[in-house]
Design a protein around this motif. Sequence first.
Motif, PDB file in Angstrom:
ATOM      1  N   PRO A  76       9.297  -2.288  25.421  1.00 18.46           N
ATOM      2  CA  PRO A  76      10.078  -1.825  26.586  1.00 18.46           C
ATOM      3  C   PRO A  76       9.231  -1.622  27.835  1.00 18.46           C
ATOM      4  N   PHE A  77       7.920  -1.474  27.659  1.00 15.12           N
ATOM      5  CA  PHE A  77       7.055  -1.279  28.828  1.00 15.12           C
ATOM      6  C   PHE A  77       7.063  -2.490  29.762  1.00 15.12           C
ATOM      7  N   LEU A  78       7.521  -3.623  29.234  1.00 11.07           N
ATOM      8  CA  LEU A  78       7.602  -4.826  30.077  1.00 11.07           C
ATOM      9  C   LEU A  78       8.495  -4.596  31.299  1.00 11.07           C
ATOM     10  N   ILE A  79       9.311  -3.580  31.215  1.00 11.25           N
ATOM     11  CA  ILE A  79      10.250  -3.357  32.315  1.00 11.25           C
ATOM     12  C   ILE A  79       9.516  -3.067  33.634  1.00 11.25           C
ATOM     13  N   TYR A  80       8.361  -2.381  33.531  1.00 10.60           N
ATOM     14  CA  TYR A  80       7.639  -2.020  34.758  1.00 10.60           C
ATOM     15  C   TYR A  80       7.154  -3.255  35.527  1.00 10.60           C
ATOM     16  N   PRO A  81       6.361  -4.134  34.889  1.00  7.21           N
ATOM     17  CA  PRO A  81       5.980  -5.346  35.635  1.00  7.21           C
ATOM     18  C   PRO A  81       7.177  -6.173  36.066  1.00  7.21           C
ATOM     19  N   ALA A  82       8.192  -6.230  35.224  1.00  4.77           N
ATOM     20  CA  ALA A  82       9.351  -7.071  35.558  1.00  4.77           C
ATOM     21  C   ALA A  82      10.047  -6.560  36.814  1.00  4.77           C
ATOM     22  N   VAL A  83      10.269  -5.258  36.871  1.00  6.28           N
ATOM     23  CA  VAL A  83      10.975  -4.699  38.033  1.00  6.28           C
ATOM     24  C   VAL A  83      10.133  -4.865  39.301  1.00  6.28           C
ATOM     25  N   ALA A 130      10.208  -8.338  40.581  1.00  6.55           N
ATOM     26  CA  ALA A 130      11.491  -8.689  41.201  1.00  6.55           C
ATOM     27  C   ALA A 130      11.611  -8.046  42.579  1.00  6.55           C
ATOM     28  N   VAL A 131      11.339  -6.744  42.653  1.00  5.40           N
ATOM     29  CA  VAL A 131      11.497  -6.053  43.938  1.00  5.40           C
ATOM     30  C   VAL A 131      10.427  -6.522  44.938  1.00  5.40           C
ATOM     31  N   GLY A 132       9.228  -6.762  44.420  1.00  2.60           N
ATOM     32  CA  GLY A 132       8.132  -7.173  45.295  1.00  2.60           C
ATOM     33  C   GLY A 132       8.198  -8.646  45.678  1.00  2.60           C
ATOM     34  N   ASP A 133       9.194  -9.354  45.163  1.00  7.37           N
ATOM     35  CA  ASP A 133       9.392 -10.754  45.514  1.00  7.37           C
ATOM     36  C   ASP A 133       8.135 -11.579  45.204  1.00  7.37           C
ATOM     37  N   LEU A 134       7.561 -11.362  44.017  1.00  9.16           N
ATOM     38  CA  LEU A 134       6.343 -12.090  43.650  1.00  9.16           C
ATOM     39  C   LEU A 134       6.704 -13.346  42.873  1.00  9.16           C
ATOM     40  N   PRO A 135       5.977 -14.426  43.094  1.00  7.98           N
ATOM     41  CA  PRO A 135       6.266 -15.660  42.354  1.00  7.98           C
ATOM     42  C   PRO A 135       5.883 -15.510  40.885  1.00  7.98           C
ATOM     43  N   PHE A 136       6.865 -15.642  40.013  1.00 12.21           N
ATOM     44  CA  PHE A 136       6.681 -15.412  38.585  1.00 12.21           C
ATOM     45  C   PHE A 136       5.598 -16.329  37.998  1.00 12.21           C
ATOM     46  N   GLY A 137       5.682 -17.610  38.308  1.00  8.77           N
ATOM     47  CA  GLY A 137       4.753 -18.579  37.728  1.00  8.77           C
ATOM     48  C   GLY A 137       3.314 -18.258  38.101  1.00  8.77           C
ATOM     49  N   TYR A 138       3.112 -17.890  39.332  1.00 10.37           N
ATOM     50  CA  TYR A 138       1.760 -17.596  39.813  1.00 10.37           C
ATOM     51  C   TYR A 138       1.158 -16.402  39.072  1.00 10.37           C
ATOM     52  N   ILE A 139       1.938 -15.335  38.958  1.00 12.46           N
ATOM     53  CA  ILE A 139       1.444 -14.135  38.273  1.00 12.46           C
ATOM     54  C   ILE A 139       1.165 -14.476  36.805  1.00 12.46           C
ATOM     55  N   ILE A 177      -1.600  -8.298  27.816  1.00 16.99           N
ATOM     56  CA  ILE A 177      -0.636  -8.873  28.755  1.00 16.99           C
ATOM     57  C   ILE A 177      -0.040  -7.771  29.635  1.00 16.99           C
ATOM     58  N   LEU A 178       0.316  -6.657  29.013  1.00 16.25           N
ATOM     59  CA  LEU A 178       0.925  -5.570  29.784  1.00 16.25           C
ATOM     60  C   LEU A 178      -0.037  -5.009  30.827  1.00 16.25           C
ATOM     61  N   THR A 179      -1.252  -4.689  30.393  1.00 14.46           N
ATOM     62  CA  THR A 179      -2.177  -4.049  31.341  1.00 14.46           C
ATOM     63  C   THR A 179      -2.603  -5.032  32.424  1.00 14.46           C
ATOM     64  N   ALA A 180      -2.862  -6.291  32.030  1.00 19.85           N
ATOM     65  CA  ALA A 180      -3.286  -7.270  33.037  1.00 19.85           C
ATOM     66  C   ALA A 180      -2.185  -7.499  34.056  1.00 19.85           C
ATOM     67  N   SER A 181      -0.953  -7.597  33.575  1.00 17.19           N
ATOM     68  CA  SER A 181       0.115  -7.856  34.538  1.00 17.19           C
ATOM     69  C   SER A 181       0.273  -6.660  35.475  1.00 17.19           C
ATOM     70  N   ALA A 182       0.155  -5.451  34.934  1.00 18.67           N
ATOM     71  CA  ALA A 182       0.283  -4.280  35.808  1.00 18.67           C
ATOM     72  C   ALA A 182      -0.807  -4.288  36.880  1.00 18.67           C
ATOM     73  N   ALA A 183      -2.034  -4.603  36.464  1.00 20.61           N
ATOM     74  CA  ALA A 183      -3.147  -4.581  37.413  1.00 20.61           C
ATOM     75  C   ALA A 183      -2.978  -5.671  38.466  1.00 20.61           C
ATOM     76  N   ILE A 184      -2.615  -6.868  38.034  1.00 11.02           N
ATOM     77  CA  ILE A 184      -2.480  -7.968  38.991  1.00 11.02           C
ATOM     78  C   ILE A 184      -1.342  -7.699  39.968  1.00 11.02           C
ATOM     79  N   ILE A 185      -0.262  -7.166  39.428  1.00 10.22           N
ATOM     80  CA  ILE A 185       0.868  -6.865  40.307  1.00 10.22           C
ATOM     81  C   ILE A 185       0.496  -5.762  41.300  1.00 10.22           C
ATOM     82  N   LEU A 186      -0.280  -4.803  40.818  1.00  5.16           N
ATOM     83  CA  LEU A 186      -0.729  -3.747  41.733  1.00  5.16           C
ATOM     84  C   LEU A 186      -1.484  -4.350  42.924  1.00  5.16           C
TER      85      LEU A 186
END
Lengths: 273, 271
Positions: free
Chosen positions: B56-63, B66-75, B124-133
């Motif tokens: 369920p923690f995937l919800i944080y990077p996913a949201v 989406a809100v940050g309008d980031l390109p999914f493929g790139y991330i 995957i979770l921590t890396a995505s959070a950091a990159i999105i940050l």
Amino acid sequence: MSHHIVHVKNLQHTYPDKTVALRDVSFLIHHGESVGIIGANGAGKSTLLLHLNGYLSATSGEIIIGDDQLSKETLPEIRRTVGMVFQDPEDQLFMPTVYDDVAFGPLNLGLSADETETRVMEALQRVGAVELRDKPPYHLSGGEKKRVAIATVLSMLPEILVLDEPTNGLDPQARRQLIALLQAFHHTRIVTSHDLDMILELCERTIVLHEGKIMADGPTLDIFNNEELLKTCRLEKPFAMQGCPVCSPDKRPLVSQPPLVPPHSSKPHDHEH
Amino acid sequence: MLAIDGSFLDFKQLDLLALRQTPVHRLDPRAKVLTTLCFIICVVSFDRYQISAMLPFLIYPAVLMAVGDLPFGYIMRKIVIVIPFALMIGLFNPIFDRQVLMQIGSLDIWGGWISCISILIRAILTASAAIILVAITGFPAICEALEKLKMPQTFAVQLLFLYRYIFVLTDEGVRTARARQLRTFGKRGLGIRHFGSLVGHLLLRTWERAERIHMAMLARGFAGEIHSTRRQSHFGRTELLFMGGWISLFILLRLYNAPQLLGGLFTGTMP
């Protein structure tokens, strides 16, 4: 501080490895003068420049900027007065954005955020880089980097601009822009370069360094017309003063150079027949 | 070599993403840094055989994406880079840990497999959070936030310089490697010995550059402290809401295994 004189007296510098880089260098530069310092690689140009803002200290001799003799106490004031633009803008632009970089000097001088903002915008306007203000430096082109590097110094309102090889690594158009920009300044300017054409356009006076000694100091045109002097100092007349070898080939004897266009289209092995 | 080249150029795109203007971009960096930190701590603190509770923690990077309008493929491509490293860590778990934890039909699932997958999900979770940050805040703003959160300035400045010059350094490294490659004609050159001096040269050049940068800093009145014009950021109600909302969700998800609860709700067997 009315005359912004740069006065160098009997400057001597020996590096820790005993290489003598400057021998008894003396000159006087007045307010508003634009002076080129030229010389072959290793002639001591960079060493000389690094003395002008006190990064290197003289083995002997003295330097007077304005009314202050260069010393530990006057160093901060002198560093503000002498704006140093280094050769590689990559070294000069170390902050995250162009704005932060141009603001670095004024903030170190203790200016408020508002004053800094005015200074930064003025400096960026001066070099035509206002639209770059929020960009990180690695997103800039070579010419843009150079102009921003100059802005980082202008924002401290220096009276004297020192530029080390300003046209190095620029494409012809960026070089042209930069020369026009520098011509518009009314600062006292000290420029070192191997780009002698630029010196010819920018500086009315030239100092020639050779192996740490001043070989000549005088009007730029006189120096560039003295072919013997240029030859001993491993230099050459600026291209603008040489006859064009393509249009009028006989004006300049280009000995031992093959003709640019081969006589007709001689077939290979022709000479064997 | 080209691959390294490419992935670093890509890095610059991360910077461009940070310039966008969306609700999450506008938040005070401190809120984002703290929330991400909390997210990472929650994820990392799970038991090593845990998989379902982490999902369920995937919800944080996913949201945020989406809100940050980031390109999914790139991330995604950025995240894929860390997967091999995570695999290296988890690789030997299935060999050493053969305790049977569950059975699917006649197939025994060893604890090693589960912990390996768990490591992968954590990565995957921590890396995505950091990159999105980084993508929604920008590296300089993160450093500034850390400084405001009382990290010593020296560290913040170190990080900034690292980020600023990593491009210059990789450029130099890539050029050196290219020069070597062009003269080894597809062979190994002189092998490892060669690389020693190559890296040594790179170090020397870095040293020289550091000296020149220091020179440029001194020339502009540097006296040991970097003053920066603080970007106008304000820790207000939105930030509090953002932090409070996410952090309480993380704690809830950390304490209760949401998928299990949900499953129990449907099958009627509460744990």
